[in-house]
Scaffold this motif. Sequence first.
Motif, PDB file in Angstrom:
ATOM      1  N   UNK A 364      44.750  45.146  21.810  1.00 37.13           N
ATOM      2  CA  UNK A 364      43.809  45.691  21.827  1.00 37.13           C
ATOM      3  C   UNK A 364      43.982  47.442  21.663  1.00 37.13           C
ATOM      4  N   UNK A 365      44.507  47.083  23.408  1.00 36.16           N
ATOM      5  CA  UNK A 365      44.816  48.701  23.617  1.00 36.16           C
ATOM      6  C   UNK A 365      46.330  48.777  24.672  1.00 36.16           C
ATOM      7  N   UNK A 366      46.951  47.962  23.502  1.00 40.16           N
ATOM      8  CA  UNK A 366      48.463  49.091  23.802  1.00 40.16           C
ATOM      9  C   UNK A 366      49.226  47.960  23.798  1.00 40.16           C
ATOM     10  N   UNK A 367      49.323  46.712  24.439  1.00 39.51           N
ATOM     11  CA  UNK A 367      49.725  46.004  24.949  1.00 39.51           C
ATOM     12  C   UNK A 367      50.638  44.467  24.169  1.00 39.51           C
ATOM     13  N   UNK A 368      51.341  43.992  24.411  1.00 40.91           N
ATOM     14  CA  UNK A 368      52.545  42.849  24.063  1.00 40.91           C
ATOM     15  C   UNK A 368      52.514  42.090  25.619  1.00 40.91           C
ATOM     16  N   UNK A 369      51.720  41.335  25.315  1.00 39.40           N
ATOM     17  CA  UNK A 369      51.767  39.944  26.724  1.00 39.40           C
ATOM     18  C   UNK A 369      52.783  39.438  27.299  1.00 39.40           C
ATOM     19  N   UNK A 370      53.629  39.138  27.844  1.00 45.91           N
ATOM     20  CA  UNK A 370      55.500  39.314  27.792  1.00 45.91           C
ATOM     21  C   UNK A 370      54.771  37.305  28.716  1.00 45.91           C
ATOM     22  N   UNK A 371      54.025  37.431  29.199  1.00 47.23           N
ATOM     23  CA  UNK A 371      53.156  35.666  30.365  1.00 47.23           C
ATOM     24  C   UNK A 371      51.837  35.886  30.471  1.00 47.23           C
ATOM     25  N   UNK A 372      51.428  34.935  30.692  1.00 46.38           N
ATOM     26  CA  UNK A 372      50.222  34.702  31.455  1.00 46.38           C
ATOM     27  C   UNK A 372      50.400  33.227  32.223  1.00 46.38           C
ATOM     28  N   UNK A 373      49.723  32.859  33.336  1.00 44.78           N
ATOM     29  CA  UNK A 373      50.256  31.775  34.049  1.00 44.78           C
ATOM     30  C   UNK A 373      48.904  31.936  34.811  1.00 44.78           C
ATOM     31  N   UNK A 374      48.561  30.663  35.110  1.00 43.95           N
ATOM     32  CA  UNK A 374      47.574  30.244  36.221  1.00 43.95           C
ATOM     33  C   UNK A 374      47.604  29.351  36.709  1.00 43.95           C
ATOM     34  N   UNK A 375      47.807  29.320  38.725  1.00 44.05           N
ATOM     35  CA  UNK A 375      48.160  28.754  39.223  1.00 44.05           C
ATOM     36  C   UNK A 375      46.999  29.033  40.440  1.00 44.05           C
ATOM     37  N   UNK A 376      47.200  27.612  41.986  1.00 42.49           N
ATOM     38  CA  UNK A 376      46.208  27.729  42.351  1.00 42.49           C
ATOM     39  C   UNK A 376      47.049  27.771  43.911  1.00 42.49           C
ATOM     40  N   UNK A 377      46.361  29.260  44.255  1.00 42.71           N
ATOM     41  CA  UNK A 377      46.797  29.075  45.868  1.00 42.71           C
ATOM     42  C   UNK A 377      46.317  28.900  46.764  1.00 42.71           C
ATOM     43  N   UNK A 378      46.021  29.482  48.219  1.00 43.17           N
ATOM     44  CA  UNK A 378      45.086  28.933  49.305  1.00 43.17           C
ATOM     45  C   UNK A 378      45.441  31.098  49.632  1.00 43.17           C
ATOM     46  N   UNK A 379      43.274  30.838  49.483  1.00 41.24           N
ATOM     47  CA  UNK A 379      42.927  32.404  50.183  1.00 41.24           C
ATOM     48  C   UNK A 379      42.200  32.342  51.211  1.00 41.24           C
ATOM     49  N   UNK A 380      42.591  33.217  51.898  1.00 38.27           N
ATOM     50  CA  UNK A 380      41.622  33.430  53.461  1.00 38.27           C
ATOM     51  C   UNK A 380      41.387  33.012  54.276  1.00 38.27           C
ATOM     52  N   UNK A 381      42.070  31.767  54.593  1.00 36.54           N
ATOM     53  CA  UNK A 381      42.071  30.605  55.451  1.00 36.54           C
ATOM     54  C   UNK A 381      42.910  31.477  56.396  1.00 36.54           C
ATOM     55  N   UNK A 382      42.216  32.307  57.462  1.00 33.73           N
ATOM     56  CA  UNK A 382      42.564  32.313  59.606  1.00 33.73           C
ATOM     57  C   UNK A 382      43.042  30.650  59.485  1.00 33.73           C
ATOM     58  N   UNK A 383      43.860  30.798  60.591  1.00 29.09           N
ATOM     59  CA  UNK A 383      44.152  29.249  61.252  1.00 29.09           C
ATOM     60  C   UNK A 383      43.618  29.279  62.347  1.00 29.09           C
ATOM     61  N   UNK A 384      43.185  30.591  62.737  1.00 30.27           N
ATOM     62  CA  UNK A 384      41.286  29.724  63.404  1.00 30.27           C
ATOM     63  C   UNK A 384      40.151  29.790  62.899  1.00 30.27           C
ATOM     64  N   UNK A 385      40.358  29.595  61.783  1.00 33.20           N
ATOM     65  CA  UNK A 385      39.172  29.146  61.226  1.00 33.20           C
ATOM     66  C   UNK A 385      38.429  28.176  59.907  1.00 33.20           C
ATOM     67  N   UNK A 386      37.240  27.491  59.989  1.00 27.15           N
ATOM     68  CA  UNK A 386      37.369  26.267  59.271  1.00 27.15           C
ATOM     69  C   UNK A 386      37.261  26.843  58.501  1.00 27.15           C
ATOM     70  N   UNK A 387      37.165  27.558  57.548  1.00 27.00           N
ATOM     71  CA  UNK A 387      36.719  28.724  56.225  1.00 27.00           C
ATOM     72  C   UNK A 387      38.128  29.019  55.865  1.00 27.00           C
ATOM     73  N   UNK A 388      37.971  28.727  54.349  1.00 24.17           N
ATOM     74  CA  UNK A 388      39.150  29.075  53.535  1.00 24.17           C
ATOM     75  C   UNK A 388      38.412  28.458  52.008  1.00 24.17           C
TER      76      UNK A 388
END
Length: 486
Positions: A364-388
């Motif tokens: 509606x705001x002047x754009x044509x969609x050329x591609x939309x994708x979803x993918x799963x990635x790792x996020x903010x996982x420090x090698x020193x942390x159990x958290x991520x």
Amino acid sequence: MHSTVNNLFLYNQLNDSQASNSIDSENTQTLPFLDSLACPACNHSKASITIQAEKLRCTQCETEFPLCICGEQAIPWIFEQPNLNLLEWKARLNGFLHINQLEQQRLKDAQKDKRLSKTGLKRINKLFNAKKQQVEQVLELLLPLNLVDQDSEQLNNSINELLSKVPKVQGLDSYYNNIFRDWAWDNGENQQLLDAIDNVLEDLKQLGKILTIGAGAGRLSYDIHQKYSPSYSVLLDINPLLLFSACQAIQGNEFTLNEFPIAPLNKDSFIAEQICCAPEGVQQNIYYMFADGMNPPFKAKSFDTIVTPWLLDIIPQNLKDYIPRINACLAIGGSWLNTGSLAFFHKNQAWCYSEEEVIELLEKSGFEILSVKRCTIQYMHSPLSAHGRMENVFTFHAKKIKDVVVPRKYEYLPDWIKIPSKAIPKQYEQEIDSSKHLLQAQVLGAIDGVRSIEQIGELVAKQYNLQTDEATHAVRRILADYCEEN
Ligand SMILES: C[S@@+](CC[C@H](N)C(=O)[O-])C[C@H]1O[C@@H](n2cnc3c(N)ncnc32)[C@H](O)[C@@H]1O
């Protein structure tokens, strides 16, 4: 407080000793996007920003905008009230230093705890030294802000008028760990994000002039620049710690910053002195800019590509109004590349759009969609942390096909704050909040060193016409919460 003053003294000393922190005409002559800047102070359609006497200045309203000299780069500071904005970041730096000081004090107290094992004491000692070191590291990164050199007359003028503000949620160390993800961890996350962008770009190889809004510590912009060799890239953000980190790393300067992992894996992972640097070394034609991405201060059609990484769901305005602002900055045929989450935080659920609605809004705001994708990635996982965590990111490539009407400028503050003589409208939330805070203030105010919870409960019961038991329970809960918070 005393130590915060000492820390600022350290900042002044560092500042004095930084010979390269002076403006050199070479840094300023090489800002290829200068002609694209619009003035956020007057928004005059004929305004241009030019360099005069080592500062940037609006040709219409004559507002001066500082330049932060970071190595070879001159970074414009382009805000509606540039001096006030600088003052706000100074306050944020003070807040950061104050918290660091409290943490140091707590660690000092913990060092005296006789129950600590040898291993525990070692950990506390290391943390204490690392917190102390962190102050110097952060102050050094912030040197180009030149916080000691503010023009006090201009500053006083801006303080009298409060037109804009830095969003409260954006602290100096918000997204602190992004610096390590970008320039130290080397755990594959940056590559995964670049792949997400590559996947929606498909055949497009020429990105022209790129603007990244909310570039943070800059790694995705750097990787895109490295891979696609655009004419130039501009990295825009409001956070000085993040953008100076980007600027240092991309210019090939290593810097050291202490990481404090969220969930340390073992006794040796409570702190890490991270050496941050760019893996592929220096990149040419990358520029930086401090500005408010909510109202990007650019003339129409200034860029061929706009990148918004992890931005759309953290902005305070309705995405419906933001999309036309991105449209305005893009040339016809230009690309908008977005990646990140769609975890909107607005209280108003109507603004927390689904991915399908986001696509409808784009169309509606002047754009044509050329591609939309979803993918799963790792996020903010420090090698020193159990958290991520793993994130399923929403990535799109939208092409601008036409101009649209841009809504009025996004305002952080309502008129009744900007104009102190205006009536303050009554709102439902304020009524609830005020009764909550009022009772807490009354309970805390009634503490005189003699009264008990029961006696304060009786006072409250009388004032609000409540049963004594009920009031005593409420007082107890308020004080229990207060103890927990403090
Ligand atoms: C979730 S972080 C993402 C950072 C970076 N894009 C990344 O992927 O690591 C959001 C970024 O937007 C920036 N930001 C928030 N509000 C902004 C504003 N009004 N204008 C410009 N940048 C803003 C923050 O400082 C932060 O760098």
